[in-house]
Design a protein around this motif. Sequence first.
Motif, PDB file in Angstrom:
ATOM      1  N   ALA A 201      40.085  48.694  39.307  1.00  0.00           N
ATOM      2  CA  ALA A 201      41.187  49.024  38.403  1.00  0.00           C
ATOM      3  C   ALA A 201      42.203  47.881  38.328  1.00  0.00           C
ATOM      4  CB  ALA A 201      41.864  50.305  38.872  1.00  0.00           C
ATOM      5  N   HIS A 202      42.618  47.576  37.123  1.00  0.00           N
ATOM      6  CA  HIS A 202      43.552  46.465  36.908  1.00  0.00           C
ATOM      7  C   HIS A 202      44.259  46.641  35.556  1.00  0.00           C
ATOM      8  CE1 HIS A 202      39.925  45.321  34.698  1.00  0.00           C
ATOM      9  NE2 HIS A 202      40.739  44.661  33.895  1.00  0.00           N
ATOM     10  N   TYR A 203      45.267  45.799  35.347  1.00  0.00           N
ATOM     11  CA  TYR A 203      45.873  45.663  34.020  1.00  0.00           C
ATOM     12  C   TYR A 203      45.464  44.317  33.458  1.00  0.00           C
ATOM     13  CZ  TYR A 203      49.289  48.838  36.257  1.00  0.00           C
ATOM     14  OH  TYR A 203      49.915  49.849  36.932  1.00  0.00           O
ATOM     15  N   ASP A 204      45.259  44.236  32.158  1.00  0.00           N
ATOM     16  CA  ASP A 204      44.982  42.923  31.564  1.00  0.00           C
ATOM     17  C   ASP A 204      46.256  42.091  31.483  1.00  0.00           C
ATOM     18  OD1 ASP A 204      42.392  43.701  31.342  1.00  0.00           O
ATOM     19  OD2 ASP A 204      42.401  43.923  29.162  1.00  0.00           O
ATOM     20  N   ASN A 205      47.380  42.758  31.348  1.00  0.00           N
ATOM     21  CA  ASN A 205      48.672  42.062  31.283  1.00  0.00           C
ATOM     22  C   ASN A 205      49.678  42.760  32.190  1.00  0.00           C
ATOM     23  OD1 ASN A 205      51.107  40.897  30.732  1.00  0.00           O
ATOM     24  ND2 ASN A 205      51.041  41.227  28.515  1.00  0.00           N
ATOM     25  N   PRO A 259      46.034  51.000  32.685  1.00  0.00           N
ATOM     26  CA  PRO A 259      45.183  50.523  33.778  1.00  0.00           C
ATOM     27  C   PRO A 259      43.748  50.998  33.536  1.00  0.00           C
ATOM     28  CG  PRO A 259      46.530  52.392  34.504  1.00  0.00           C
ATOM     29  CD  PRO A 259      46.980  52.058  33.104  1.00  0.00           C
ATOM     30  N   HIS A 260      42.809  50.148  33.908  1.00  0.00           N
ATOM     31  CA  HIS A 260      41.404  50.515  33.635  1.00  0.00           C
ATOM     32  C   HIS A 260      40.468  49.833  34.616  1.00  0.00           C
ATOM     33  CE1 HIS A 260      42.430  46.900  31.336  1.00  0.00           C
ATOM     34  NE2 HIS A 260      41.177  46.511  31.531  1.00  0.00           N
ATOM     35  N   GLU A 261      39.278  50.355  34.728  1.00  0.00           N
ATOM     36  CA  GLU A 261      38.262  49.769  35.609  1.00  0.00           C
ATOM     37  C   GLU A 261      36.891  49.972  34.983  1.00  0.00           C
ATOM     38  OE1 GLU A 261      37.552  52.070  39.318  1.00  0.00           O
ATOM     39  OE2 GLU A 261      38.865  53.568  38.401  1.00  0.00           O
TER      40      GLU A 261
HETATM   41 FE   LIG Z   1      40.469  44.582  31.782  1.00  0.00          FE
END
Ligand SMILES: [Fe+2]
Length: 289
Positions: A201-205, A259-261
Amino acid sequence: MSNANAPLPSQDAKPSSSTSLTASTENSVSENAAENQLSKIAGDDYYNIKPRQVLKFFKPTTPDPWDGNAPQALMIFESLIANNYAILDNFIDPEEGRLLRNEIQQLYRDGRMVDGKIGKNAAGTDGDVRPDMRTDKMVWMEGSEPFVGKYLKRHILRADILAQKINLLLESMGHKDAWEGCSRCKIMATCYPEGGKRYVAHYDNPNRNGRKLTIILYLNEWWKEGDGGVLRAKTNGVQLDVAPLFNRLFAFWSDRRVPHEVLPTAAKRDRFAITIWYMDDAEKRLGPL
Ligand SMILES: [Fe+2]
Ligand SMILES: O=C(O)CCC(=O)C(=O)O
């Protein structure tokens, strides 16, 4: 310097489903006409799109060479402002989608894709290989390199025009998410190979790196439940599982709202996608937090 892909703790898994907007495929009908029209406007060089000046060939005042994606832009715009994301199935003509998929598959087979990195710079093009976080194979592109095939170039051009139309709609209503300019950072084609490849899981920005809108096209024909590689996002308190289906476009705000993974791929299914990030020039000027 900010981390362009800051990890998050994994989200709680809760079953959820997502609805998708179904686009008409009418947009494909006049594509050759659109290409001819674009050639006329921009000259033979129109595919040589440079980053940060994406739409120098397409101004709102020129005749619209790609009428077909106005309804798509409207659907994505409406869903983005209501939900922070949009899912649009049947994005392009399926035959063209297969040719595009073949090009991406070939980039993988030719060994052009390398280990994805956890980015250090704003564009996310530099960083460290972190197998504990991300195990995809990927290639960065401006869009004009010789190895970028005809259908990938068409996809980039189509996405550029789509993004500009979405932004024009946002601007026309004075929406806070209207952004400045219509540039992008490097384009990414990915393969999450079979056998449990994933991205935590992360944010692109996460820290104002300039990324405004993430647009992913999935290219996995015959994908079925159990093949893995589902994109799991959480936004507006809702968990969303997006299957990486062939010809499905998934667009979302790149910042901390989404947030996405990528959940692990299954034993026998490589997973292909193309990701484009559109940048907010005003945010880029401000620089990272
Ligand atoms: Fe991403
Ligand atoms: O391929 C996907 O579904 C998402 C990949 C991703 O989140 C990324 O590369 O930042």
